[in-house]
Design a protein around this motif. Structure first.
Motif, PDB file in Angstrom:
ATOM      1  N   ALA A 160       0.826  -1.202   0.000  1.00  0.00           N
ATOM      2  CA  ALA A 160       0.000   0.000   0.000  1.00  0.00           C
ATOM      3  C   ALA A 160       0.866   1.260   0.000  1.00  0.00           C
ATOM      4  O   ALA A 160       0.536   2.264  -0.652  1.00  0.00           O
ATOM      5  CB  ALA A 160      -0.930  -0.005   1.211  1.00  0.00           C
ATOM      6  N   GLU A 161       1.991   1.195   0.705  1.00  0.00           N
ATOM      7  CA  GLU A 161       2.886   2.356   0.764  1.00  0.00           C
ATOM      8  C   GLU A 161       3.526   2.636  -0.594  1.00  0.00           C
ATOM      9  O   GLU A 161       3.540   3.779  -1.063  1.00  0.00           O
ATOM     10  CB  GLU A 161       3.970   2.119   1.821  1.00  0.00           C
ATOM     11  CG  GLU A 161       4.911   3.296   2.009  1.00  0.00           C
ATOM     12  CD  GLU A 161       5.905   3.080   3.132  1.00  0.00           C
ATOM     13  OE1 GLU A 161       6.810   3.933   3.278  1.00  0.00           O
ATOM     14  OE2 GLU A 161       5.782   2.076   3.857  1.00  0.00           O
ATOM     15  N   VAL A 162       4.054   1.600  -1.240  1.00  0.00           N
ATOM     16  CA  VAL A 162       4.728   1.827  -2.518  1.00  0.00           C
ATOM     17  C   VAL A 162       3.730   2.117  -3.640  1.00  0.00           C
ATOM     18  O   VAL A 162       4.089   2.744  -4.649  1.00  0.00           O
ATOM     19  CB  VAL A 162       5.626   0.634  -2.898  1.00  0.00           C
ATOM     20  CG1 VAL A 162       6.671   0.381  -1.825  1.00  0.00           C
ATOM     21  CG2 VAL A 162       4.819  -0.627  -3.172  1.00  0.00           C
ATOM     22  N   ALA A 163       2.476   1.701  -3.465  1.00  0.00           N
ATOM     23  CA  ALA A 163       1.464   1.968  -4.486  1.00  0.00           C
ATOM     24  C   ALA A 163       1.189   3.459  -4.629  1.00  0.00           C
ATOM     25  O   ALA A 163       0.664   3.910  -5.663  1.00  0.00           O
ATOM     26  CB  ALA A 163       0.174   1.226  -4.154  1.00  0.00           C
ATOM     27  N   ARG A 164       1.548   4.225  -3.621  1.00  0.00           N
ATOM     28  CA  ARG A 164       1.351   5.674  -3.690  1.00  0.00           C
ATOM     29  C   ARG A 164       2.540   6.393  -4.322  1.00  0.00           C
ATOM     30  O   ARG A 164       2.505   7.609  -4.507  1.00  0.00           O
ATOM     31  CB  ARG A 164       1.111   6.223  -2.277  1.00  0.00           C
ATOM     32  CG  ARG A 164      -0.168   5.715  -1.618  1.00  0.00           C
ATOM     33  CD  ARG A 164      -0.471   6.467  -0.343  1.00  0.00           C
ATOM     34  NE  ARG A 164       0.495   6.167   0.714  1.00  0.00           N
ATOM     35  CZ  ARG A 164       0.361   5.182   1.600  1.00  0.00           C
ATOM     36  NH1 ARG A 164      -0.704   4.387   1.539  1.00  0.00           N
ATOM     37  NH2 ARG A 164       1.269   4.973   2.535  1.00  0.00           N
ATOM     38  N   MET A 165       3.585   5.647  -4.656  1.00  0.00           N
ATOM     39  CA  MET A 165       4.794   6.247  -5.234  1.00  0.00           C
ATOM     40  C   MET A 165       4.753   6.169  -6.754  1.00  0.00           C
ATOM     41  O   MET A 165       4.128   5.268  -7.328  1.00  0.00           O
ATOM     42  CB  MET A 165       6.033   5.521  -4.700  1.00  0.00           C
ATOM     43  CG  MET A 165       6.191   5.595  -3.200  1.00  0.00           C
ATOM     44  SD  MET A 165       7.654   4.685  -2.614  1.00  0.00           S
ATOM     45  CE  MET A 165       7.563   4.993  -0.857  1.00  0.00           C
ATOM     46  N   ASP A 166       5.429   7.109  -7.389  1.00  0.00           N
ATOM     47  CA  ASP A 166       5.401   7.159  -8.851  1.00  0.00           C
ATOM     48  C   ASP A 166       6.784   7.049  -9.491  1.00  0.00           C
ATOM     49  O   ASP A 166       6.960   7.390 -10.658  1.00  0.00           O
ATOM     50  CB  ASP A 166       4.714   8.445  -9.332  1.00  0.00           C
ATOM     51  CG  ASP A 166       5.409   9.708  -8.826  1.00  0.00           C
ATOM     52  OD1 ASP A 166       6.509   9.594  -8.238  1.00  0.00           O
ATOM     53  OD2 ASP A 166       4.850  10.806  -9.017  1.00  0.00           O
ATOM     54  N   ASP A 167       7.761   6.572  -8.725  1.00  0.00           N
ATOM     55  CA  ASP A 167       9.113   6.455  -9.247  1.00  0.00           C
ATOM     56  C   ASP A 167       9.710   5.106  -8.844  1.00  0.00           C
ATOM     57  O   ASP A 167       9.644   4.707  -7.674  1.00  0.00           O
ATOM     58  CB  ASP A 167       9.998   7.585  -8.709  1.00  0.00           C
ATOM     59  CG  ASP A 167      11.430   7.465  -9.198  1.00  0.00           C
ATOM     60  OD1 ASP A 167      11.687   7.779 -10.373  1.00  0.00           O
ATOM     61  OD2 ASP A 167      12.284   7.029  -8.400  1.00  0.00           O
ATOM     62  N   ALA A 168      10.291   4.403  -9.819  1.00  0.00           N
ATOM     63  CA  ALA A 168      10.812   3.061  -9.567  1.00  0.00           C
ATOM     64  C   ALA A 168      11.926   3.055  -8.530  1.00  0.00           C
ATOM     65  O   ALA A 168      11.981   2.176  -7.666  1.00  0.00           O
ATOM     66  CB  ALA A 168      11.313   2.451 -10.879  1.00  0.00           C
ATOM     67  N   ARG A 169      12.805   4.041  -8.591  1.00  0.00           N
ATOM     68  CA  ARG A 169      13.924   4.069  -7.639  1.00  0.00           C
ATOM     69  C   ARG A 169      13.437   4.332  -6.219  1.00  0.00           C
ATOM     70  O   ARG A 169      13.970   3.768  -5.258  1.00  0.00           O
ATOM     71  CB  ARG A 169      14.944   5.117  -8.076  1.00  0.00           C
ATOM     72  CG  ARG A 169      15.740   4.710  -9.315  1.00  0.00           C
ATOM     73  CD  ARG A 169      16.799   5.740  -9.672  1.00  0.00           C
ATOM     74  NE  ARG A 169      17.651   5.256 -10.754  1.00  0.00           N
ATOM     75  CZ  ARG A 169      17.361   5.362 -12.045  1.00  0.00           C
ATOM     76  NH1 ARG A 169      16.221   5.947 -12.405  1.00  0.00           N
ATOM     77  NH2 ARG A 169      18.189   4.889 -12.957  1.00  0.00           N
ATOM     78  N   ALA A 170      12.443   5.180  -6.095  1.00  0.00           N
ATOM     79  CA  ALA A 170      11.890   5.451  -4.766  1.00  0.00           C
ATOM     80  C   ALA A 170      11.237   4.193  -4.193  1.00  0.00           C
ATOM     81  O   ALA A 170      11.354   3.900  -2.996  1.00  0.00           O
ATOM     82  CB  ALA A 170      10.879   6.587  -4.839  1.00  0.00           C
TER      83      ALA A 170
END
Length: 290
Positions: A260-270
């Protein structure tokens, strides 16, 4: 716990001619017997692209978008039928065979392949072989299959994602091309969204879903895949211990929270950095790649 992807093209690649049906039967039976009663998933012949047979040349300007996988064997049903007949005969007394169709891009290909499978099964039964029709699945490797995952799941017994090709096709990146290899990110948001969509479609149809490819053998990715609902992870033997170790350190609730946390991110490295940090907190060794 079994074989998630047996690459049947290998016996074809090491010969100077097409192996006969009997030669194939002996090869497949050796594999099925070695792992019985655990399942062995055999992918039908997947040539073309970067896998060329010297005695069956395919010359194309863009082989990865050309004549490969199921496209070849449906155009040459004699190859498909001989291979499937060999698989069915090899499975007698073991019943641990699963057949997987590669490079599916539309439902018509599945329908045609299932007809041929039914024909092969009827033929071997008529010859006196007491064999059941095994579970049949399709590989989700191209974007079209992601969008048709629900329709595909309704036709077969299981879905299996080929993460290497799916990532390549989604990002339009050849990871073997040094000029663009840096753009190949398995943790790209689009890739993760596609993987989640396939898992959801499979489970909505009450069908199991697995994943093959390097992504499944990455401990951090394995956490995300389990959170998405993937039932089976298929990887090289060297990755089994690291992945199992990582999964045992996290509860399912923790994995779901991480997803759920990474689903809100828009960058692969992040996303990669976030997953790596979570692994470090639990004492899991982190790889230095995306």
């Amino acid at each position: 716990e079994g074989v998630g992807l047996y690459r049947t093209e290998i016996p074809f690649l090491v010969r100077e001619r097409f192996p006969t049906e009997e030669e194939q039967r002996l090869i497949y039976r050796e594999q099925l017997e070695a792992f019985a009663p655990r399942p062995v998933t055999m992918r039908t012949l997947d040539v073309g692209g970067d896998k060329a047979l010297p005695y069956f040349p395919i010359e194309e300007e863009n082989p990865f978008l050309g004549w490969r996988g199921i496209r070849v064997t449906l155009d040459h049903p004699e190859i498909f039928l001989a291979q499937v007949r060999a698989m069915l005969k090899a499975s007698v007394d073991f019943d641990n065979l699963r057949i997987m169709l590669p490079m599916i891009s539309n439902t018509a290909e599945v329908d045609e392949a299932l007809i041929l499978l039914g024909r092969a099964h009827a033929e071997v039964r008529e010859e006196g072989w007491d064999v059941k029709l095994p579970p049949v699945g399709v590989m989700v490797e191209v974007p079209a299959a992601v969008y048709q995952a629900a329709a595909l799941a309704g036709r077969v017994d299981f879905l299996s994602v080929g993460s290497n090709d799916l990532t390549q096709y989604l990002l339009a990146v050849d990871r073997n091309n040094a000029r663009v290899a840096g753009l190949y990110h398995s943790f790209h948001p689009a890739v993760l969204q596609a993987l989640a969509a396939v898992a959801n479609a499979a489970h909505a149809a009450a069908k199991p879903v697995s994943i093959c490819g390097e992504l499944a053998g990455d401990p951090g990715a394995a956490l995300l895949l389990v959170a998405m609902g993937y039932d089976t992870l298929s990887m090289s033997a060297t990755n089994l211990a690291p992945v199992k170790s990582a999964l045992r350190r996290f509860s399912r609730a923790q994995a779901v929270a991480l997803l759920a946390e990474v689903a809100r991110m828009d960058d692969a490295r992040a996303i990669r950095a976030c997953v790596d940090e979570r692994l470090r907190r639990e004492g899991v060794p982190v790889r230095t790649r995306i």
